[in-house]
Scaffold this motif. Structure first.
Motif, short mmCIF file in Angstrom:
data_model
loop_
_atom_site.label_atom_id
_atom_site.label_comp_id
_atom_site.label_asym_id
_atom_site.label_seq_id
_atom_site.Cartn_x
_atom_site.Cartn_y
_atom_site.Cartn_z
N THR A 62 -10.97 -6.91 -21.57
CA THR A 62 -9.70 -7.55 -20.65
C THR A 62 -8.86 -8.58 -21.48
OG1 THR A 62 -11.14 -8.94 -19.59
CG2 THR A 62 -10.71 -6.79 -18.67
N ARG A 63 -9.63 -9.29 -22.54
CA ARG A 63 -8.84 -10.29 -23.23
C ARG A 63 -7.58 -9.74 -24.14
NH1 ARG A 63 -12.39 -15.54 -23.67
NH2 ARG A 63 -13.70 -15.13 -21.71
N VAL A 64 -6.53 -10.34 -24.23
CA VAL A 64 -5.54 -9.68 -24.90
C VAL A 64 -5.25 -10.47 -26.23
CG1 VAL A 64 -3.04 -9.02 -24.96
CG2 VAL A 64 -4.52 -8.80 -22.97
N ALA A 65 -5.06 -9.83 -27.41
CA ALA A 65 -4.86 -10.56 -28.47
C ALA A 65 -3.35 -11.11 -28.62
CB ALA A 65 -4.96 -10.09 -29.65
N THR A 66 -2.95 -12.19 -29.16
CA THR A 66 -1.26 -12.48 -29.00
C THR A 66 -1.03 -12.71 -30.44
OG1 THR A 66 0.04 -14.00 -28.17
CG2 THR A 66 -1.88 -14.75 -28.45
N THR A 67 0.17 -12.58 -30.87
CA THR A 67 1.07 -12.91 -32.04
C THR A 67 1.81 -13.88 -31.83
OG1 THR A 67 2.48 -11.22 -31.68
CG2 THR A 67 0.38 -10.81 -33.15
N ARG A 68 2.01 -14.50 -30.71
CA ARG A 68 2.87 -15.70 -30.57
C ARG A 68 2.18 -17.08 -30.30
NH1 ARG A 68 7.58 -14.48 -26.46
NH2 ARG A 68 8.32 -16.10 -27.54
N GLY A 69 2.68 -17.93 -31.21
CA GLY A 69 2.04 -19.09 -31.14
C GLY A 69 2.28 -20.23 -30.07
N ALA A 70 1.92 -21.57 -30.21
CA ALA A 70 2.21 -22.42 -29.36
C ALA A 70 3.06 -23.22 -29.72
CB ALA A 70 0.75 -23.27 -29.01
N GLY A 71 4.40 -22.89 -30.44
CA GLY A 71 4.99 -23.88 -31.04
C GLY A 71 5.09 -24.31 -32.31
N PRO A 72 5.97 -25.12 -32.92
CA PRO A 72 5.79 -25.79 -34.12
C PRO A 72 4.48 -26.44 -34.20
CG PRO A 72 7.91 -26.11 -33.42
CD PRO A 72 7.17 -25.61 -32.10
N VAL A 73 4.01 -26.38 -35.53
CA VAL A 73 2.79 -26.99 -35.89
C VAL A 73 2.95 -28.02 -36.89
CG1 VAL A 73 0.46 -26.94 -36.66
CG2 VAL A 73 1.52 -24.95 -35.50
N THR A 74 2.69 -29.35 -36.61
CA THR A 74 2.95 -30.35 -37.52
C THR A 74 1.52 -30.97 -38.05
OG1 THR A 74 2.78 -31.99 -35.72
CG2 THR A 74 5.08 -31.09 -36.40
N GLY A 75 1.56 -31.63 -38.99
CA GLY A 75 0.28 -32.12 -39.91
C GLY A 75 -0.66 -31.18 -40.37
N VAL A 76 -0.40 -30.08 -40.52
CA VAL A 76 -1.15 -28.97 -40.87
C VAL A 76 -1.52 -29.03 -42.24
CG1 VAL A 76 -1.23 -26.30 -41.15
CG2 VAL A 76 0.08 -27.41 -39.26
N GLY A 77 -2.88 -29.04 -42.58
CA GLY A 77 -3.59 -28.79 -43.90
C GLY A 77 -3.44 -27.20 -44.06
N THR A 78 -3.69 -27.09 -45.61
CA THR A 78 -3.91 -25.65 -45.81
C THR A 78 -5.32 -25.35 -46.28
OG1 THR A 78 -3.15 -26.25 -48.10
CG2 THR A 78 -1.44 -25.87 -46.78
N GLY A 79 -6.16 -26.14 -46.55
CA GLY A 79 -7.48 -25.97 -46.90
C GLY A 79 -7.47 -25.95 -48.61
N GLU A 80 -6.46 -26.29 -49.18
CA GLU A 80 -6.41 -26.28 -50.70
C GLU A 80 -7.30 -27.38 -51.52
OE1 GLU A 80 -2.40 -25.89 -52.30
OE2 GLU A 80 -1.87 -25.77 -50.55
N THR A 81 -7.51 -28.40 -50.70
CA THR A 81 -8.25 -29.66 -51.25
C THR A 81 -9.65 -29.11 -51.92
OG1 THR A 81 -9.05 -30.26 -49.27
CG2 THR A 81 -7.25 -31.20 -50.16
N HIS A 82 -10.38 -28.01 -51.38
CA HIS A 82 -11.81 -27.81 -52.07
C HIS A 82 -11.55 -27.20 -53.14
CE1 HIS A 82 -12.08 -23.28 -49.97
NE2 HIS A 82 -11.30 -23.36 -51.09
N HIS A 83 -10.40 -26.78 -53.52
CA HIS A 83 -10.13 -25.87 -54.99
C HIS A 83 -10.37 -26.96 -56.17
CE1 HIS A 83 -8.89 -22.47 -53.22
NE2 HIS A 83 -7.88 -22.74 -52.57
N ALA A 84 -10.40 -28.07 -55.78
CA ALA A 84 -10.59 -28.98 -56.97
C ALA A 84 -11.94 -29.31 -57.28
CB ALA A 84 -10.38 -30.61 -56.30
N LEU A 85 -13.14 -28.48 -56.30
CA LEU A 85 -14.35 -28.46 -56.74
C LEU A 85 -14.71 -26.95 -56.70
CD1 LEU A 85 -15.62 -31.35 -54.28
CD2 LEU A 85 -15.39 -31.36 -56.71
N LYS A 86 -15.80 -26.59 -57.53
CA LYS A 86 -16.17 -25.17 -57.48
C LYS A 86 -16.77 -24.86 -56.06
CE LYS A 86 -18.26 -23.28 -60.68
NZ LYS A 86 -19.48 -22.81 -61.45
N ASN A 87 -16.72 -23.66 -55.89
CA ASN A 87 -17.21 -23.28 -54.53
C ASN A 87 -18.32 -22.64 -54.42
OD1 ASN A 87 -16.55 -23.37 -51.84
ND2 ASN A 87 -15.05 -21.89 -51.52
N ASP A 88 -19.17 -22.68 -55.31
CA ASP A 88 -20.50 -22.15 -55.39
C ASP A 88 -21.48 -23.25 -54.60
OD1 ASP A 88 -21.10 -24.17 -57.34
OD2 ASP A 88 -20.73 -22.57 -59.13
#
Length: 491
Positions: free
Chosen positions: A465-491
């Motif tokens: 009964t729970r419906v997936a949605t593709t509409r967000g909650a408006g503009p998002v600010t202060g968003v990180g991308t997760g890129e910082t971990h690439h400076a370290l090996k991920n093993d």
């Protein structure tokens, strides 16, 4: 097949004492502990097991995971467990031979091993587990290991090494293996391993085997020289291989091959990533979890905060494609309300490979915090949710394990760790999974082991009964991308 009598005795004892059924505190299911860390080398953290992958073929399910985690990368060995009845029960655990000197193989030059990935090659009747070995000292990864099993996952060979790529600097990371099991495909029996070369700026690479993992091609780059990590290849019935991965430019991207791995296209954008840094410095990032249905539709899931106002917490989102080039807008898995205050991460998505169209069955396992702020301390839980109709509707979520505290799981240089990824697999009309759970330690420094909830039901149409949605909650600010971990090996 080579095995070690030392582990035979340990596993026999484990079968009698550790494969016990327990109730997870606060959870809604009963868990079975399926493995435990038996090692004692003082350089690892004991007892720790983490970062599992699973794969199912008919009634057989194989899971592999790190055992004896080191703080700054890798583990003492790769453990495995096997089920012959779709995850209803599990055989005694084992530990891959020929891996590291810490696991009892003095002839091995490797100190550690990491990143297990499980595959099955139906054309050759061979199970495969790939992983990456780390040399002592500088912890460089010069190759990718592949262990083989020809007796349905019960015993395993010593590892075979994939040739290194042609590069001035080789230091490999984040392997993932899959095989073309479509009998009608022109490349039936081809197996593909994705990896990236951290020594060459995380260049994405692919290697191919056509003989059941006995030999592998020299890894080659994509036509776009794409860079990233965490790629998970899937194979369409036509033989096209599609590889979603996390790119270095803050996107989920995918490349493909239509010629059995002879060459690989440039990457095509799946979606931008909007990632909320998880509290408690928990080790996690928006790596994709990818699977495919009988029609060849690819499903890719990752953690993303675009649906939360101010990017205050992550949901699990997913996108689909039939060609690897054109992708749907990311949809939110409706685990809870966008104002719930919960944070969701480390998804393990399963797609029933026998289902198709609007009847595609999905199963999703994930970790979560009920309170994203961790006020009063972080409480880490494991959740499960399913869909009977390709993700349009979802059933009610179920808590599988937890709560656990972050000091109950392995500590690493990139934060407390249950795994950079987890996995869920379909066997028959039910899903199964294996995941890491931390408990208060008794004799060792930790008590983090592998657990399974058995066979998990998929929500019916009436229950979804729970419906997936593709509409967000408006503009998002202060968003990180997760890129910082690439400076370290991920093993």
């Amino acid at each position: 097949m080579k095995t070690r009598s030392r582990w035979a005795a340990l596993c026999a004892a484990f079968a009698l004492t550790a494969l016990v059924v327990i109730g997870a505190a606060g959870a809604n299911v009963t868990l079975t502990q399926v493995s435990a860390d038996p090692f004692t080398n003082p350089t690892s953290q004991h007892a720790t097991e983490l970062e599992p992958d699973t794969f199912a073929h008919h009634g057989t399910v194989v899971a592999a995971f790190q055992v004896g985690r080191f703080f700054n990368g890798g583990a003492s060995d790769i453990g495995f467990v096997r089920s012959g009845n779709g995850g209803a029960s599990w055989d005694a655990p084992g530990f891959l031979p020929g891996m590291t000197f810490n696991s009892g193989d003095p002839s091995s030059p490797y100190e550690r091993v990491s990143d297990p990935s499980v595959a099955y090659d139906a054309a050759h009747g061979v199970w495969l587990i790939s992983s990456i070995p780390l040399l002592p000292g500088n912890l460089v990864v010069p190759t990718v290991f592949v262990n083989r099993s020809t007796d349905d996952g019960q015993t395993w060979s010593n590892p075979i090494s994939i040739p290194p790529p042609v590069s001035n600097s080789v230091d490999l990371d984040k392997n993932w293996t899959v095989c073309d099991n479509h009998a009608s495909s022109p490349f039936f029996g081809h197996c593909y391993t994705e990896l990236d070369n951290f020594g060459d700026g995380d260049l994405e690479l692919m290697s191919t085997s056509t003989d059941g993992g006995l030999t592998w091609s020299t890894p080659i780059r994509t036509d776009g020289n794409d860079k990233g990590l965490g790629g998970q290849p899937v194979v369409q019935p036509s033989g096209r291989v599609i590889v979603p991965f996390e790119s270095l430019n803050g996107t989920i991207t995918a490349f493909s091959s239509d010629n059995g791995g002879a060459s690989w296209s440039r990457g095509f954008k799946v979606s931008g990533i909007r990632f909320h840094g998880v509290a408690g410095n928990l080790r996690t990032s928006p790596l994709p979890s990818a699977e495919i249905n009988a029609d060849g539709k690819v499903y890719v899931a990752w953690e993303d905060c675009r649906f939360r106002k101010g990017c205050t917490a992550n949901d699990i989102v997913f996108s689909t494609s039939t060609d690897g080039v054109n992708w749907s807008d990311p949809a939110r898995v409706p685990i809870d309300d966008v104002n719930s205050g919960a944070d969701h991460f480390i998804p393990g998505l399963a797609v029933d490979p026998t289902s198709s169209g609007a009847g595609t069955r999905l199963a999703l396992t994930y970790y979560f915090y009920p309170d994203t702020t961790c006020a009063g301390g972080c409480q880490l839980d494991v959740g499960y949710i399913s869909s009977p109709d390709g993700g349009a509707h979802w059933g009610a979520p179920t808590q599988l394990a937890g709560p656990m505290t972050l000091d109950q799981i392995a500590q690493t240089s990139q934060g407390p760790m249950v795994g950079d990824y987890i996995s869920t697999s379909f066997s028959g009309n039910r899903a199964t999974t294996v995941f890491a759970v931390g408990k208060p330690p008794t004799t060792a420094a930790f008590d983090e082991a592998m657990y399974s909830p058995g066979r998990l039901a998929i929500a019916s149409a009436a229950q979804a009964t729970r419906v997936a949605t593709t509409r967000g909650a408006g503009p998002v600010t202060g968003v990180g991308t997760g890129e910082t971990h690439h400076a370290l090996k991920n093993d």
